[in-house]
Design a protein around this motif. Structure first.
Motif, PDB file in Angstrom:
ATOM      1  N   UNK A 137      -3.936  -0.723   6.527  1.00  0.00           N
ATOM      2  CA  UNK A 137      -2.683  -0.471   7.222  1.00  0.00           C
ATOM      3  C   UNK A 137      -2.306   0.999   7.118  1.00  0.00           C
ATOM      4  N   UNK A 185      -3.412   3.719   4.531  1.00  0.00           N
ATOM      5  CA  UNK A 185      -2.916   3.865   3.155  1.00  0.00           C
ATOM      6  C   UNK A 185      -3.919   3.281   2.171  1.00  0.00           C
ATOM      7  N   UNK A 186      -3.812   3.750   0.918  1.00  0.00           N
ATOM      8  CA  UNK A 186      -4.740   3.287  -0.101  1.00  0.00           C
ATOM      9  C   UNK A 186      -4.094   2.311  -1.053  1.00  0.00           C
ATOM     10  N   UNK A 187      -4.903   1.745  -1.930  1.00  0.00           N
ATOM     11  CA  UNK A 187      -4.398   0.736  -2.842  1.00  0.00           C
ATOM     12  C   UNK A 187      -5.397   0.565  -3.973  1.00  0.00           C
ATOM     13  N   UNK A 188      -4.909   0.323  -5.196  1.00  0.00           N
ATOM     14  CA  UNK A 188      -5.783  -0.049  -6.292  1.00  0.00           C
ATOM     15  C   UNK A 188      -5.957   1.044  -7.317  1.00  0.00           C
ATOM     16  N   UNK A 247       0.827  -1.208   0.000  1.00  0.00           N
ATOM     17  CA  UNK A 247       0.000   0.000   0.000  1.00  0.00           C
ATOM     18  C   UNK A 247       0.863   1.260   0.000  1.00  0.00           C
ATOM     19  N   UNK A 248       2.053   1.186   0.578  1.00  0.00           N
ATOM     20  CA  UNK A 248       2.969   2.335   0.532  1.00  0.00           C
ATOM     21  C   UNK A 248       3.269   2.684  -0.913  1.00  0.00           C
ATOM     22  N   UNK A 251      -6.744  10.085  -7.421  1.00  0.00           N
ATOM     23  CA  UNK A 251      -5.617  10.998  -7.174  1.00  0.00           C
ATOM     24  C   UNK A 251      -5.240  11.767  -8.429  1.00  0.00           C
ATOM     25  N   UNK A 252      -5.197  11.051  -9.579  1.00  0.00           N
ATOM     26  CA  UNK A 252      -4.840  11.704 -10.841  1.00  0.00           C
ATOM     27  C   UNK A 252      -5.858  12.792 -11.177  1.00  0.00           C
ATOM     28  N   UNK A 265       2.828   6.055  -5.467  1.00  0.00           N
ATOM     29  CA  UNK A 265       2.671   6.181  -6.921  1.00  0.00           C
ATOM     30  C   UNK A 265       1.482   7.071  -7.242  1.00  0.00           C
ATOM     31  N   UNK A 266       0.423   6.944  -6.472  1.00  0.00           N
ATOM     32  CA  UNK A 266      -0.755   7.785  -6.661  1.00  0.00           C
ATOM     33  C   UNK A 266      -0.398   9.252  -6.485  1.00  0.00           C
ATOM     34  N   UNK A 301       1.537   1.897  -3.698  1.00  0.00           N
ATOM     35  CA  UNK A 301       0.341   2.388  -4.385  1.00  0.00           C
ATOM     36  C   UNK A 301       0.092   3.845  -4.037  1.00  0.00           C
ATOM     37  N   UNK A 302       0.143   4.128  -2.738  1.00  0.00           N
ATOM     38  CA  UNK A 302      -0.171   5.486  -2.307  1.00  0.00           C
ATOM     39  C   UNK A 302       0.873   6.469  -2.834  1.00  0.00           C
ATOM     40  N   UNK A 313      -7.975   4.226  -6.523  1.00  0.00           N
ATOM     41  CA  UNK A 313      -7.208   5.225  -5.774  1.00  0.00           C
ATOM     42  C   UNK A 313      -6.384   6.079  -6.734  1.00  0.00           C
ATOM     43  N   UNK A 314      -5.697   5.402  -7.672  1.00  0.00           N
ATOM     44  CA  UNK A 314      -4.863   6.141  -8.628  1.00  0.00           C
ATOM     45  C   UNK A 314      -5.716   7.091  -9.454  1.00  0.00           C
TER      46      UNK A 314
END
Lengths: 279, 423
Positions: B385, B388-391, A244-245, B398-399, A250-251, A247-248, B394-395
């Motif tokens: 956790x 934080x984000x994932x997937x 998740x670190x 954010x974009x 990179x986001x 992903x976040x 999310x991207x």
């Protein structure tokens, strides 16, 4: 524009460096250099006959038993957060005087607190059908989470017990020699299963007593029997590393790039041509 | 695993020694050597029926002798082995006399292989089958020491000394001495012998094997002796009370108790703020029980409020039914002494085993209790956790947000430039 591009490049390089740093540190944090304990010797772990005496299966290892039908066979293994362990058991059906035994065999999995764990799929109770020499049982456990509320029975990092036994045993089938094998495989789910919070100690039975006894015993050069001494392949995870670190981060990086792009759109493409230089 | 102790570790040793002096020590034993040597007694039936020649063409006695020789050769050094016979002496027809006929052939102690083998060679099938009395004597032979103790009973027939039911005897031995396990082997058993021997085995958490071939016998006895040699954690006997106020206080460790059907057992554990209590309990079905059963472990406060419970139900054939619970106590809010004091957590064990009709209820079912008090967990403040984000969603979000932010920033700055120019 050159300056702007340079800026973007620096940001990108900087972020990449930070990401690299994080992955490196993460790998170091997740993999402590302790060798996995367990039965020590090679070869499958011999089954025990109770929770106390369960044979310890090493990470992704095998267990076997030459026992009698009617015995309760116990093995234990370690599972860490983010894993989905699958237990497979094969029982070679014993021959009775009247042909093959018709008893059903059952596979149960318990966690470190001896709470029975549900299987996502897999046949856990089965009898051999006519002509079958082996009974195969499977239990695919739920994902092991790093933390749950105390009232939940969800799987937590720690010891897991496998119990294999004959249920509905016919009288004539009792005490026959039988051979059984157990294999444990764990699939890593990755960051999708990374939850917040973590246990201070894995759910290993007797861990408190073992810890307080350890210092005194290493001094006296004694080895004390433990209820469970196994560990996952790379040791228990520290709990802070998750993808998740990445992903976040990179986001965030992409958001920054998109921001720069959006900003540039409002400025047109470079300097308007009709303007004389120097204005 | 031998680790070098660093200077800082000495402090820990000192600390551990101090704390262990104050608290009831961790209830774990089982180091090999000295008092903890594992003891095994082989109990061999030498009754007249052992003459029958139906194991691989030889007599049962010959098979047993050969197996014993092989086992004596392979016995690990640390195991103290003894041999007891039943029905080896008395040839008469007096049942009273015949049922006393059990003697120690080789005393439990460090093994002299030649001597033991010579003793075994003299045996000849003779008399009655007093299994019950032989088990009682064997349990006496194994008295003392802290190690695991095992009786391996090899018999070819039913006990001929009723009314003393060997199955009840076995249960009483297990209730009196917590470390004893009885494994049974039946030589070419009939249905009745089989039922009796498997009843003896399950009463003590042991195993039952039917032997039809010579090699099965020696392999199995060898395996059982090896099992005894493996270091194992031996539980500490404790007696739970009928109410929490009178319950014994337990530290981290492994305990054993007895609980009759329909009764409750209470124990107490002191828990400081920021610590986690882990308790698990197994209640063993050491006799014939009704088909459906269950177990309940409750953690309550001194005032009876339930904190958390573990429960399990089951049906069919089983050795134990187990459940567990964990209770992390939150960190104290202040440095107040009252806030930081240890809380008494009451643990209650109850089971819903129902002994089958005609089966004695006393002694109660064996209860095994594990208690661990460890540091508390890190509470979760978010589902994911660290939040934080994932997937891909999310991207995308954010974009999009970044893009819109960039656009907005661009327009604002353009507008500001225009305003500045016009001024």
């Amino acid at each position: 524009m050159g300056v702007k591009l340079m800026g973007v490049r620096t940001i990108a390089a900087g972020t990449a460096a930070v990401l690299l740093l994080m992955t490196g540190a993460g790998a170091a944090g997740a993999a402590s250099p302790s060798p996995s304990a367990g039965t020590g010797g090679s070869g499958p772990a011999e089954a025990g006959t109770s929770f106390r005496t369960a044979g310890e299966i090493e990470a992704a290892g095998r267990g076997s038993a030459d026992a009698s039908t009617g015995d309760y066979l116990y093995w234990s293994f370690a599972a860490d957060a983010g894993q989905q362990p699958t237990v497979r058991a094969t029982v070679r059906v014993p021959e009775t005087a009247a042909g093959r035994s018709s008893s059903a065999w059952q596979l149960d999995v318990y966690d470190g607190l001896r709470r029975r764990q549900a299987c996502r799929y897999g046949v856990t109770t089965r009898a051999a059908t006519a002509g079958e020499r082996e009974v195969e049982l499977v239990c695919a456990l739920r994902t092991v989470r790093a933390w749950t509320e105390p009232w939940a029975v969800d799987p937590l990092p720690g010891t897991y017990y496998v119990r294999l036994t004959a249920v509905g045993l016919a009288k004539a089938d009792q005490g026959l020699p039988v051979h059984a094998e157990v294999a444990v495989a764990a699939e890593d789910v990755g960051g999708a299963a990374a939850v917040d919070g973590s246990l201070a100690e894995p759910l290993v039975p007797g861990i408190a007593a073992a810890k307080s006894g350890d210092e005194a015993d290493s001094k006296a050069g004694r080895t004390v029997a433990k209820l469970f001494s196994g560990e996952p392949e790379d040791g228990w995870s520290s709990g802070w590393w998750t993808d998740r670190w990445l992903w976040t981060a990179a986001g965030g990086l992409l958001a920054a790039l998109a921001g720069v792009w959006g900003y540039r759109l409002t400025r047109g493409t470079g300097r308007p041509s009709h303007l004389p230089p120097g204005t | 695993m031998i680790t070098k102790i660093r200077p800082a570790a000495w402090l820990w040793v000192l600390l551990a020694a101090l704390t262990m002096g104050l608290q009831p020590g961790p209830a774990l034993a089982g180091e090999p050597g000295g008092d903890a040597a594992p003891k095994v007694e082989l109990v061999l039936d030498v009754s007249g029926s052992m003459r029958a020649r139906d194991i691989d063409g030889g007599s049962r006695m010959a098979a047993a002798k050969q197996a014993f020789n092989e086992v004596l050769d392979a016995t690990p050094e640390e195991v103290e082995l003894g041999i007891r016979t039943l029905g080896a002496q008395y040839r008469g027809n007096d049942r009273q006399e015949g049922c006393k006929d059990t003697q120690q052939l080789y005393p439990v102690g460090p093994l002299d292989r030649t001597e033991a083998k010579t003793a075994v060679a003299t045996l000849a099938p003779t008399g009655w089958t007093p299994i019950g009395p032989a088990l009682l004597k064997a349990a006496d032979d194994l008295q003392g020491g802290e190690g695991s103790r095992r009786i391996v009973l090899i018999s070819d027939g039913e006990d001929t000394c009723a009314p003393l039911d060997p199955c009840v005897v076995a249960r009483e031995i297990a209730a009196k001495d917590i470390h004893i396990t009885i494994d049974t082997l039946g030589l070419v058993p009939d249905a009745k012998t089989q039922a009796q021997l498997s009843c003896i085995a399950s009463a003590t958490g042991g195993t039952y094997t039917a032997v039809r071939h010579k090699k099965d016998l020696s392999r199995r006895v060898n395996q059982l002796v090896d099992r005894a040699a493996e270091p194992e954690v031996t539980p500490v006997a404790v007696e739970g009370a009928a109410e929490c106020a009178k319950a014994p206080e337990l530290a981290s460790g492994l305990y054993t108790d007895r609980e009759e059907a329909g009764t409750h057992r209470w124990y107490r554990v002191a828990l400081k703020p920021g610590q986690e209590l882990r308790a698990s309990v197994s209640v063993a079905a050491d006799r014939a029980v009704a088909r459906d059963y269950g177990v309940l472990l409750r953690a309550t406060t001194l005032y009876g409020r339930e904190i958390v419970r573990g429960q399990e139900a089951g049906d069919g054939r089983t050795d134990v039914i187990s459940t567990g619970l964990r209770y992390p106590r939150p960190e104290a809010g202040s440095d107040d002494e009252a806030d930081n004091a240890a809380e008494t957590v009451c643990l209650r064990v109850s089971n819903s085993f129902a002994p089958a009709p005609g089966v004695k209820t006393a002694p109660g079912f064996p209860v095994e209790l594990t208690v661990d008090v460890v540091d508390g967990p890190d509470e979760a403040s978010d589902v994911a956790a660290f939040g934080l984000g994932r997937g891909w969603w999310l991207l995308a979000v954010l974009v999009l947000a970044g893009f819109l932010g960039g656009l907005l920033w661009g327009w604002i700055s353009r507008w500001r430039v225009t305003v500045w120019r016009t001024n």
